[in-house]
Write an enzyme that holds these catalytic residues in place. Structure first.
Site, short mmCIF file in Angstrom:
data_model
loop_
_atom_site.label_atom_id
_atom_site.label_comp_id
_atom_site.label_asym_id
_atom_site.label_seq_id
_atom_site.Cartn_x
_atom_site.Cartn_y
_atom_site.Cartn_z
N SER A 249 0.83 -1.19 0.00
CA SER A 249 0.00 0.00 0.00
C SER A 249 0.87 1.25 0.00
O SER A 249 1.62 1.47 -0.94
CB SER A 249 -0.97 -0.05 1.19
OG SER A 249 -1.98 0.92 1.05
N HIS B 51 -7.96 -5.15 -0.83
CA HIS B 51 -6.68 -4.49 -0.59
C HIS B 51 -5.91 -5.12 0.58
O HIS B 51 -4.70 -5.33 0.50
CB HIS B 51 -6.95 -3.00 -0.30
CG HIS B 51 -5.74 -2.14 -0.19
ND1 HIS B 51 -4.92 -1.84 -1.26
CD2 HIS B 51 -5.22 -1.48 0.87
CE1 HIS B 51 -3.95 -1.04 -0.87
NE2 HIS B 51 -4.09 -0.80 0.43
N ASP C 204 -8.99 -5.33 -5.25
CA ASP C 204 -8.56 -4.17 -4.47
C ASP C 204 -9.45 -2.97 -4.80
O ASP C 204 -9.61 -2.59 -5.96
CB ASP C 204 -7.10 -3.86 -4.82
CG ASP C 204 -6.43 -2.89 -3.89
OD1 ASP C 204 -7.11 -2.01 -3.32
OD2 ASP C 204 -5.20 -2.99 -3.73
#
Length: 392
Positions: free
Chosen positions: A176, A372, A339
């Site tokens: 991320s 995610h 995601d």
């Protein structure tokens, strides 16, 4: 249940990753200090401090170092435990440790807290940001703290790495926001990066992500206790921060998880949402309770500064094309097709842009119900690919 949901990228990740850990790696948190640091915007800060930790042993020629960069609401605790009694190890413990994909019997792995780290109430986090005392005034910086970028995060890390005598990193990796730092490392310091492994992150914040990050920030800005950032010494805007964290948690997950875990169940048995406006669904209650718990150890201004840094991001400082032209290291990109933060089309543009720029990029995907968040808690799926990439 509150605790593992509360960290959209935090406590949740640690608990699930911990289940996969075969053994505990014991680690110590340290502090790195820069007497002076000049941001990319030109502002000089005094006495900048960040926490850091390491796993494994640095070899004689200092060629076996790997840097792990953390996600938006995380910190340096990528693997292992600080104490045997800790409830869970670091968030990537499934792939970092003795005999694991990133093998600490072979590599010296280090990770540091970023500037403006969210976790100001965590005694294991050290950071410099709006909540820190300005040495010149003795008061918290608040919004007088300069805007900082992902590039600034990386430059502080670079100073830490160089202080250890490390000239080149065998790998830079992270999930991320950690992926953004990985892209930035590869583009801005190509001579120091042998290989790069960004996970669940694109090489540029597009307009859609910029807008979503604004949605993340909005609850804080409308909380009257925010007071334009001047709340230190008073009541912090924790109601707004809690709702902001709930939004992050929701987007970091996927409908497969929310529907499969909560469905349309009421928050309290006998209090059907159809009966009163205040009667809620379980998913609402869980997200809010989690946000409230996390807000108690977080800082609203730090959240806003992290949002800004992510919105400003483009690898190499200007654009995807510019970043791609600077990257020399081979790249292993790991993503999750479901995601909702870095969507499949965004990842597709990054892959295509890297290929057009001549980057040696391999792209693999992992699966799961968390979207995610699978890039943190489901990384063991990528173990074989990570080993092969490091050995290549």
């Amino acid at each position: 249940m509150k605790n593992w949901i509360a960290g959209a990228f935090g406590a949740a990740c640690m608990v699930v990753a911990g289940m996969a850990a075969a053994q505990d790696l014991m680690v110590e948190k340290k502090v790195f200090e820069l007497p002076s640091f000049t941001t990319q915007g030109g502002r000089t800060l005094k006495n900048v401090k960040v926490g850091w930790e390491s796993y494994g042993t640095l070899n004689a020629d200092k060629s076996n170092a790997i840097l792990i960069c953390h996600f938006f609401s995380g910190n340096s605790h990528a693997a292992g435990k600080y104490d045997a009694k800790d409830a869970a190890p670091g968030y990537w413990d499934a792939i970092v440790g003795p005999g694991k994909a990133i093998d600490t019997n072979k590599y010296f792995v280090l990770s540091s807290d970023t500037l403006v780290n969210l976790n100001t109430g965590d005694p294991k986090t050290t950071t410099t940001g709006p909540a820190s005392l300005d040495p010149d005034t003795g008061k918290p910086y608040a919004l007088d703290f300069p805007v900082v970028t992902v590039g600034d995060f990386v430059n502080v890390q670079k100073a830490l790495v160089e202080s250890l005598g490390i000239r080149k990193l065998a790998l830079v990796a992270g999930p991320s926001m950690g992926a953004l730092q990985t892209w930035e490392w590869a583009a801005s310091h190509p001579e120091m990066v042998a290989k790069a492994m960004p996970v669940i992150g694109a090489a540029e914040a597009d307009a859609q992500l910029i807008a979503w990050l604004d949605v993340w920030a909005a609850p804080i800005l409308v909380d009257p206790n925010w007071n334009k950032g001047a709340y230190y010494g008073g009541t912090p805007p924790n109601a707004g921060l809690a709702k902001a964290l709930a939004v992050v948690t929701l987007q970091a997950n996927h409908g497969d998880w929310t529907n499969g875990t909560f469905g349309r169940r009421p928050a309290k048995e006998g209090e059907e949402p159809t009966k009163a406006l205040g009667n809620r669904f379980q998913v609402q209650s869980i997200l809010d309770n989690a946000g409230e718990a996390r807000a108690k150890v977080s800082d609203a201004n730090h959240f806003l500064y992290l949002v800004k840094a992510n919105q400003l991001f483009a690898a190499g400082g200007t654009s995807l094309a510019n970043g791609a032209s600077k990257i020399k290291a081979p790249v292993l990109l790991i993503t999750q097709p479901k995601d909702l933060v870095f969507t499949a089309d965004t990842i597709g543009r990054t892959v295509e842009g890297m290929k057009q720029g001549g980057v040696d990029i391999s792209h693999i995907t992992i699966q799961g119900s968390r979207g995610h968040l699978d890039g943190v808690i489901s990384m063991k799926q990528a173990e074989g690919a990570i080993r092969a990439f490091l050995e290549k």
